[in-house]
Write a protein that holds these residues in place. Structure first.
Motif, PDB file in Angstrom:
ATOM      1  N   VAL A 231       1.246  -1.298  -0.097  1.00 34.62           N
ATOM      2  CA  VAL A 231       0.143   0.256   0.208  1.00 34.62           C
ATOM      3  C   VAL A 231       1.188   1.275  -0.199  1.00 34.62           C
ATOM      4  O   VAL A 231       2.152   1.242   1.086  1.00 34.62           O
ATOM      5  N   ARG A 232       0.277   1.831  -1.203  1.00 35.82           N
ATOM      6  CA  ARG A 232       1.495   3.049  -1.061  1.00 35.82           C
ATOM      7  C   ARG A 232       1.339   4.686  -1.237  1.00 35.82           C
ATOM      8  O   ARG A 232      -0.314   4.307  -1.061  1.00 35.82           O
ATOM      9  N   PHE A 233       1.849   5.788   0.030  1.00 31.31           N
ATOM     10  CA  PHE A 233       1.249   6.674   0.362  1.00 31.31           C
ATOM     11  C   PHE A 233       2.524   7.691  -0.320  1.00 31.31           C
ATOM     12  O   PHE A 233       3.557   7.720   0.176  1.00 31.31           O
ATOM     13  N   HIS A 234       1.033   8.814  -0.880  1.00 36.69           N
ATOM     14  CA  HIS A 234       2.486  10.015  -1.301  1.00 36.69           C
ATOM     15  C   HIS A 234       3.950   9.268  -2.311  1.00 36.69           C
ATOM     16  O   HIS A 234       4.739   9.515  -2.877  1.00 36.69           O
ATOM     17  N   PHE A 235       3.122   8.717  -3.156  1.00 32.90           N
ATOM     18  CA  PHE A 235       4.171   7.993  -3.950  1.00 32.90           C
ATOM     19  C   PHE A 235       4.524   8.528  -5.719  1.00 32.90           C
ATOM     20  O   PHE A 235       2.939   8.691  -6.018  1.00 32.90           O
ATOM     21  N   PRO A 236       5.261   9.399  -6.066  1.00 37.80           N
ATOM     22  CA  PRO A 236       5.223   9.459  -7.855  1.00 37.80           C
ATOM     23  C   PRO A 236       4.740   8.660  -8.234  1.00 37.80           C
ATOM     24  O   PRO A 236       5.034   7.877  -8.152  1.00 37.80           O
ATOM     25  N   GLN A 237       3.605   9.465  -9.674  1.00 40.00           N
ATOM     26  CA  GLN A 237       3.834   8.323 -10.802  1.00 40.00           C
ATOM     27  C   GLN A 237       4.666   7.690 -11.799  1.00 40.00           C
ATOM     28  O   GLN A 237       4.205   6.987 -11.725  1.00 40.00           O
ATOM     29  N   HIS A 238       4.943   9.259 -11.540  1.00 38.32           N
ATOM     30  CA  HIS A 238       6.542   8.904 -12.538  1.00 38.32           C
ATOM     31  C   HIS A 238       7.975   9.040 -12.161  1.00 38.32           C
ATOM     32  O   HIS A 238       7.395   9.530 -11.336  1.00 38.32           O
ATOM     33  N   GLY A 239       8.936   9.011 -12.191  1.00 28.47           N
ATOM     34  CA  GLY A 239      10.504   9.005 -12.023  1.00 28.47           C
ATOM     35  C   GLY A 239      10.953   8.339 -11.067  1.00 28.47           C
ATOM     36  O   GLY A 239       9.909   7.163 -10.183  1.00 28.47           O
ATOM     37  N   SER A 240      12.056   8.739 -10.288  1.00 24.80           N
ATOM     38  CA  SER A 240      12.168   7.776  -9.423  1.00 24.80           C
ATOM     39  C   SER A 240      12.064   8.216  -7.947  1.00 24.80           C
ATOM     40  O   SER A 240      11.510   9.716  -7.561  1.00 24.80           O
ATOM     41  N   VAL A 241      12.228   7.488  -6.510  1.00 26.67           N
ATOM     42  CA  VAL A 241      11.867   7.169  -5.354  1.00 26.67           C
ATOM     43  C   VAL A 241      13.591   7.833  -3.806  1.00 26.67           C
ATOM     44  O   VAL A 241      13.795   6.410  -4.250  1.00 26.67           O
ATOM     45  N   PRO A 242      14.188   8.593  -4.238  1.00 29.37           N
ATOM     46  CA  PRO A 242      15.228   8.527  -3.684  1.00 29.37           C
ATOM     47  C   PRO A 242      15.511   8.355  -2.394  1.00 29.37           C
ATOM     48  O   PRO A 242      15.888   7.561  -1.849  1.00 29.37           O
ATOM     49  N   VAL A 243      14.376   8.878  -1.540  1.00 33.67           N
ATOM     50  CA  VAL A 243      14.445   8.084  -0.194  1.00 33.67           C
ATOM     51  C   VAL A 243      12.827   8.183   0.578  1.00 33.67           C
ATOM     52  O   VAL A 243      11.914   8.301  -0.835  1.00 33.67           O
ATOM     53  N   MET A 244      12.323   7.441   0.740  1.00 34.26           N
ATOM     54  CA  MET A 244      11.448   6.528   1.270  1.00 34.26           C
ATOM     55  C   MET A 244      11.287   5.731   2.646  1.00 34.26           C
ATOM     56  O   MET A 244      12.084   5.371   2.696  1.00 34.26           O
ATOM     57  N   VAL A 245      10.493   5.940   3.261  1.00 33.20           N
ATOM     58  CA  VAL A 245       9.597   4.498   4.240  1.00 33.20           C
ATOM     59  C   VAL A 245       9.096   3.405   4.160  1.00 33.20           C
ATOM     60  O   VAL A 245       7.484   3.608   2.719  1.00 33.20           O
ATOM     61  N   ALA A 246       9.670   2.360   4.706  1.00 32.75           N
ATOM     62  CA  ALA A 246       8.934   0.936   4.366  1.00 32.75           C
ATOM     63  C   ALA A 246       8.482   0.996   5.831  1.00 32.75           C
ATOM     64  O   ALA A 246       9.783   0.578   6.480  1.00 32.75           O
ATOM     65  N   GLY A 247       7.643   0.354   6.006  1.00 29.53           N
ATOM     66  CA  GLY A 247       7.223  -0.551   7.375  1.00 29.53           C
ATOM     67  C   GLY A 247       6.105  -1.716   7.134  1.00 29.53           C
ATOM     68  O   GLY A 247       5.417  -2.487   5.813  1.00 29.53           O
ATOM     69  N   GLU A 248       5.863  -2.653   7.710  1.00 27.73           N
ATOM     70  CA  GLU A 248       4.722  -3.699   7.712  1.00 27.73           C
ATOM     71  C   GLU A 248       3.248  -2.544   7.475  1.00 27.73           C
ATOM     72  O   GLU A 248       2.920  -3.109   6.786  1.00 27.73           O
ATOM     73  N   GLY A 249       2.214  -2.574   9.295  1.00 32.38           N
ATOM     74  CA  GLY A 249       1.036  -1.576   8.993  1.00 32.38           C
ATOM     75  C   GLY A 249       1.172  -0.728   8.481  1.00 32.38           C
ATOM     76  O   GLY A 249       1.717   0.398   8.514  1.00 32.38           O
TER      77      GLY A 249
END
Length: 354
Positions: A231-249
């Motif tokens: 489930v993705r939040f604030h992800f850009p439609q196109h392009g790279s994602v240089p910094v992000m957070v990943a978790g479980e819940g």
């Protein structure tokens, strides 16, 4: 030499013993054996029929996998060839091993592989149909539920929707019912929906802030193709994602989103799926939000190893209490912000913290 179907039948006659051996983290509930997944994690997503004409058949509601007990042996033991699966089944059943023969002449389990592919595709289709039947979150019981969890901006996320009357089936009794539910879209790297996550809610709550999860055995369930996706939040439609957070819940990640509203984030839904999440193109720095339990550490370690293999820097974000939603609710957003500021790289703290 016993055929594949004969081996499966022998295993089915000893189905509970098979479950206790290969799925020891589970437990019996009525005529089902319930466990988290084929990796023998605790939970209730996977159920095995213990009685009746379907004894020995199993389904994982989270992934869409299903099959007979030979398939279960293959998955739990991570075996590739039918010869290895058959040998393991014979060992369990204390049957003699047959003489070696040409592997090309061994019975094929290809039909079951095709069944898995078909089942996975069907689960994705059902997930997409369910998401199309939803409505916006704002002003609904689902919005009130999230606000009661101190998540005030849930309605701003396109991945979250509301279903007023979502189907629920009790795995132990077979009784069906329906409840309002938060529906979250699970998507792949190009944004295509591959599954959904459902949080069933208590429809009898009288006050909005007292709304909780439905009083059922498994108020959280997933459907579709989840492995590698999230489930993705604030992800850009196109392009790279240089910094992000990943978790479980979902709620833990939404809690981080409350104080870092521009940071790309994903909720992988379980520790195993967190470890298997496919990292996006161009990622340089990965923050992994952990929970204070052993399963959470397993997911963090698995994803950290994969990130390092891709030359991505993994950094762990730790809550002060059990998880980040507990931090948000009990300690407040200011305390959560201060805690994160000490854990983020200085540039990221300036760019993303409120």
């Amino acid at each position: 030499m016993l055929s594949a179907s004969q081996l499966a039948d022998r295993l089915a006659k000893n189905v509970e013993a098979v479950c206790r051996h290969y799925l020891s983290a589970g437990r019996r509930l009525g005529n089902y054996w319930l466990v988290g997944d084929v990796a023998n994690n605790s939970g209730r997503s996977l159920y095995v029929h213990l009685a009746g004409p379907r004894a020995g058949h199993w389904t994982d509601c989270a992934t869409g996998q299903h099959g007979d007990l030979l398939d279960l042996v293959r998955e739990t033991c991570d075996l590739a060839s039918f010869r290895d699966v058959a040998d393991e089944a014979r060992r369990f059943l204390s049957l003699p091993h047959p003489p070696l023969v040409d592997a090309d002449r061994l019975p094929s389990r290809g039909s079951n592989v095709n069944d898995h592919v078909s089942a996975a595709a069907s689960a994705v289709d059902r997930a997409r149909r369910l998401f199309r039947m939803t409505q916006p979150l704002a002003g609904t019981v689902a919005d009130a539920y999230l606000r009661g969890r101190a998540i005030r901006h849930g309605a701003l996320h396109p991945a979250l929707r509301f279903h007023p009357c979502c189907y629920y089936r009790d795995l132990a009794t077979g009784v069906t019912s329906s409840y309002p539910a938060v529906i979250a879209a699970v998507t792949d790297e190009v944004g295509a929906i591959t599954g959904v996550h459902r949080t069933y809610l208590d429809s009898a709550a009288r006050k909005p802030r007292s709304i909780g999860k439905a009083r059922v055995d498994t108020p959280r369930r997933a459907l579709g193709r989840l492995l590698g996706n999230a489930v993705r939040f604030h992800f850009p439609q196109h392009g790279s994602v240089p910094v992000m957070v990943a978790g479980e819940g979902i709620e833990s990640i939404l809690s981080l989103s409350e104080v870092m509203p521009a940071m790309p984030m994903v909720a992988a839904l379980s520790a195993n799926h967190l470890a298997a999440f496919r990292l996006p193109t161009g990622c340089i720095r990965l923050y992994i939000a952990t929970d204070a339990d052993a399963a959470g550490r397993h997911g963090v370690e698995g994803l950290s190893r994969r990130a390092q293999a891709l030359r991505i820097v993994p950094l762990v974000l730790n809550p002060e209490l059990g998880d980040f939603n507990e931090d948000l609710r009990r300690l407040g957003p200011e305390r959560l912000t201060a805690s994160l500021r000490s854990q983020l790289a200085p540039d990221d703290a300036r760019a993303f913290l409120r």
